[in-house]
Motif scaffolding. Structure first.
Motif, mmCIF file in Angstrom:
data_model
loop_
_atom_site.group_PDB
_atom_site.id
_atom_site.type_symbol
_atom_site.label_atom_id
_atom_site.label_comp_id
_atom_site.label_asym_id
_atom_site.label_seq_id
_atom_site.Cartn_x
_atom_site.Cartn_y
_atom_site.Cartn_z
ATOM 1 N N PHE A 143 0.831 -1.205 0.000
ATOM 2 C CA PHE A 143 0.000 0.000 0.000
ATOM 3 C C PHE A 143 0.868 1.258 0.000
ATOM 4 O O PHE A 143 1.870 1.337 0.706
ATOM 5 N N PHE A 144 0.409 2.260 -0.753
ATOM 6 C CA PHE A 144 1.078 3.552 -0.830
ATOM 7 C C PHE A 144 0.169 4.635 -0.263
ATOM 8 O O PHE A 144 -0.855 4.978 -0.849
ATOM 9 N N THR A 145 0.498 5.163 0.902
ATOM 10 C CA THR A 145 -0.104 6.338 1.556
ATOM 11 C C THR A 145 -1.608 6.448 1.305
ATOM 12 O O THR A 145 -2.064 7.276 0.515
ATOM 13 N N VAL A 146 -2.350 5.622 1.994
ATOM 14 C CA VAL A 146 -3.803 5.593 1.843
ATOM 15 C C VAL A 146 -4.429 6.737 2.651
ATOM 16 O O VAL A 146 -4.066 6.971 3.800
ATOM 17 N N TYR A 147 -5.383 7.443 2.049
ATOM 18 C CA TYR A 147 -6.051 8.547 2.736
ATOM 19 C C TYR A 147 -7.518 8.560 2.316
ATOM 20 O O TYR A 147 -7.918 7.911 1.351
ATOM 21 N N GLY A 148 -8.314 9.339 3.064
ATOM 22 C CA GLY A 148 -9.723 9.483 2.730
ATOM 23 C C GLY A 148 -10.583 9.488 3.979
ATOM 24 O O GLY A 148 -10.068 9.457 5.108
ATOM 25 N N PRO A 149 -11.916 9.535 3.824
ATOM 26 C CA PRO A 149 -12.825 9.507 4.968
ATOM 27 C C PRO A 149 -12.591 8.297 5.857
ATOM 28 O O PRO A 149 -12.278 7.215 5.377
ATOM 29 N N TRP A 150 -12.703 8.506 7.162
ATOM 30 C CA TRP A 150 -12.516 7.484 8.190
ATOM 31 C C TRP A 150 -11.051 7.070 8.331
ATOM 32 O O TRP A 150 -10.735 6.000 8.849
ATOM 33 N N GLY A 151 -10.134 7.951 7.919
ATOM 34 C CA GLY A 151 -8.711 7.643 7.949
ATOM 35 C C GLY A 151 -8.121 7.594 9.348
ATOM 36 O O GLY A 151 -8.766 7.927 10.346
ATOM 37 N N GLN B 3 -7.355 16.269 -5.784
ATOM 38 C CA GLN B 3 -8.302 17.329 -5.434
ATOM 39 C C GLN B 3 -9.637 16.753 -4.978
ATOM 40 O O GLN B 3 -10.170 17.123 -3.922
ATOM 41 N N GLN B 4 -10.169 15.810 -5.748
ATOM 42 C CA GLN B 4 -11.444 15.172 -5.386
ATOM 43 C C GLN B 4 -11.324 14.411 -4.077
ATOM 44 O O GLN B 4 -12.198 14.479 -3.208
ATOM 45 N N GLY B 5 -10.209 13.686 -3.920
ATOM 46 C CA GLY B 5 -10.024 12.887 -2.718
ATOM 47 C C GLY B 5 -9.877 13.725 -1.462
ATOM 48 O O GLY B 5 -10.459 13.408 -0.419
ATOM 49 N N VAL B 6 -9.109 14.794 -1.536
ATOM 50 C CA VAL B 6 -8.920 15.663 -0.371
ATOM 51 C C VAL B 6 -10.224 16.349 0.005
ATOM 52 O O VAL B 6 -10.537 16.493 1.193
ATOM 53 N N ARG B 7 -10.989 16.764 -0.981
ATOM 54 C CA ARG B 7 -12.294 17.396 -0.680
ATOM 55 C C ARG B 7 -13.218 16.421 0.033
ATOM 56 O O ARG B 7 -13.903 16.795 1.003
ATOM 57 N N ALA B 8 -13.261 15.177 -0.444
ATOM 58 C CA ALA B 8 -14.118 14.174 0.203
ATOM 59 C C ALA B 8 -13.648 13.917 1.633
ATOM 60 O O ALA B 8 -14.468 13.798 2.558
ATOM 61 N N PHE B 9 -12.343 13.840 1.831
ATOM 62 C CA PHE B 9 -11.803 13.644 3.173
ATOM 63 C C PHE B 9 -12.162 14.826 4.076
ATOM 64 O O PHE B 9 -12.602 14.639 5.220
ATOM 65 N N ALA B 10 -11.979 16.051 3.576
ATOM 66 C CA ALA B 10 -12.233 17.247 4.387
ATOM 67 C C ALA B 10 -13.703 17.354 4.776
ATOM 68 O O ALA B 10 -14.029 17.735 5.912
ATOM 69 N N GLU B 11 -14.600 17.020 3.853
ATOM 70 C CA GLU B 11 -16.032 17.077 4.168
ATOM 71 C C GLU B 11 -16.387 16.067 5.250
ATOM 72 O O GLU B 11 -17.157 16.366 6.170
ATOM 73 N N TRP B 12 -15.837 14.841 5.132
ATOM 74 C CA TRP B 12 -16.071 13.857 6.190
ATOM 75 C C TRP B 12 -15.503 14.349 7.516
ATOM 76 O O TRP B 12 -16.167 14.245 8.556
ATOM 77 N N TYR B 13 -14.296 14.896 7.495
ATOM 78 C CA TYR B 13 -13.648 15.332 8.725
ATOM 79 C C TYR B 13 -14.495 16.387 9.432
ATOM 80 O O TYR B 13 -14.723 16.307 10.648
ATOM 81 N N LYS B 14 -14.966 17.361 8.678
ATOM 82 C CA LYS B 14 -15.766 18.445 9.280
ATOM 83 C C LYS B 14 -17.070 17.897 9.863
ATOM 84 O O LYS B 14 -17.504 18.330 10.943
ATOM 85 N N TYR C 239 -17.732 14.620 10.822
ATOM 86 C CA TYR C 239 -17.496 13.671 11.912
ATOM 87 C C TYR C 239 -17.058 14.369 13.197
ATOM 88 O O TYR C 239 -17.507 14.015 14.289
ATOM 89 N N TYR C 240 -16.215 15.365 13.056
ATOM 90 C CA TYR C 240 -15.676 16.046 14.234
ATOM 91 C C TYR C 240 -16.405 17.352 14.569
ATOM 92 O O TYR C 240 -15.999 18.073 15.479
ATOM 93 N N GLY C 241 -17.477 17.635 13.828
ATOM 94 C CA GLY C 241 -18.287 18.821 14.134
ATOM 95 C C GLY C 241 -17.549 20.127 13.958
ATOM 96 O O GLY C 241 -17.733 21.061 14.744
ATOM 97 N N VAL C 242 -16.728 20.206 12.926
ATOM 98 C CA VAL C 242 -15.938 21.425 12.697
ATOM 99 C C VAL C 242 -16.788 22.449 11.948
ATOM 100 O O VAL C 242 -17.403 22.141 10.922
#
Length: 337
Positions: free
Chosen positions: A179-187, A319-330, A332-335
């Protein structure tokens, strides 16, 4: 089919289990729910699975020899996807025995279970970290991986060698995925995307190692899971024409295969941070630091052999992946802004 998924409360394991039950497979998932990082996040991943009758969770440590042996007796699994491990490169420098127990003894317990109960295919997690001191880019599975720079990487290299011995001795088909640097929602909270998002959201500085002169083959979680599931259906056969002298170390006369699984398109660390800043709507305060022990300046996956084998082709750009991650992060953590 009936699958065993180890590390099922983990970032990748939970998503693999979701996909398998959605496809109608029975899944038994195990995890020891250790406190290496936030257990509530692991539990939240599990909570998305436990309402499905096709999924059954068992709290179990990979290194529990008797417990693992009984698991295979009870389970009678068709296939095993072994993703459980003690994760983290830097943690292995201060806690090496945790890696010996989980990654070495634990994998041996999985191999023995597969051997004793005639599992038709074992797919297991390796890591891009096995490339260690290699400098040729992109990293290819034909390259030597004999110079790891962390004990974590050494255990992953050992897992590949262990799998080969079982493939050779017992005809157990094994596929290892680097695996190479996996990222995304629920990371994972110990990985850079989560660490950066937490600090930026709280108006705290982020640590940028090697003064930002780093690049990573960031790979979105859904692309990784798609590759894993395709590989599970692609059982390796012995290569009768292979020799040590003329062949690649990624295959063998045994039913053994190793693949890179990454995006195949490295991203500069500073560019990744800029995408995250845009997605979160905030600028990062940066503290430039030296390289950390056990780290490498760049990773880049050559995935041509995986494409040829199973048609693996990543679809999610940074770009698409980071946006999806950021939306989940906000969410999930109530940001809030």
């Amino acid at each position: 089919m009936k699958y065993l998924v180890t590390g099922v409360a983990g970032f990748i394991g939970a998503r693999v289990a979701e996909r398998l039950v959605a496809a109608g497979h029975q899944v038994v998932g195990i995890d020891n729910l250790n406190d290496y990082y936030d257990v509530s996040l692991k539990q939240a991943r599990l909570d998305k699975l436990t309402d499905n009758d096709l999924f059954h969770f068992k709290s179990l440590d990979l290194a529990d020899r008797d417990g693992m042996a009984q698991l295979f007796v009870d389970g009678q699994f068709n296939r095993v996807i072994h993703l459980g491990a003690q994760a983290g490169v830097r943690y292995s420098i201060t806690n090496p025995f945790a890696y010996a127990d989980s990654n070495l003894i634990g994998t041996l317990c999985v191999l023995e279970g597969c051997r004793q109960h005639k599992v038709e295919h074992l797919v297991y997690a390796s890591s891009s970290s096995v490339y260690g001191l290699n400098r040729k880019m992109p990293f290819a599975t034909s390259d030597s991986v004999d110079h790891p720079v962390s004990f974590y990487a050494a255990t992953k290299k050992a897992n590949e060698v262990m799998a080969h011995s079982y493939a050779h001795l017992y005809g157990l088909p094994t596929t290892g995925l680097r695996f190479f640097t996996v990222y995304g929602p629920w990371g994972r909270p110990d990985m850079a995307p989560m660490l950066f998002a937490k600090a930026i959201s709280a108006d705290e500085p982020i640590k940028v190692f090697n003064h930002g002169n780093m690049s990573r083959d960031f790979t979105y979680i859904d692309d990784i899971v798609e590759g894993i599931l395709r590989c599970a259906d692609h059982i390796p056969a012995p290569n009768s024409d292979w020799t040590v002298e003329a062949g690649t170390p990624a295959t063998s006369i045994a039913p053994f295969r190793v693949y890179n699984i990454g995006n195949g398109s490295p991203v500069k660390l500073m560019d990744f941070i800029a995408e995250l800043e845009n997605a979160l709507g905030k600028k990062a305060q940066k503290i430039m630091m030296e390289m950390q022990d056990g780290d490498v300046p760049a990773t880049w996956a050559d995935t041509e052999d995986l494409f040829k084998a199973v048609g693996y082709q990543p679809k999610v750009g940074i770009q698409q992946g980071v946006r999806a991650f950021a939306e989940w992060y906000k969410t999930y953590y109530g940001v809030t802004q």
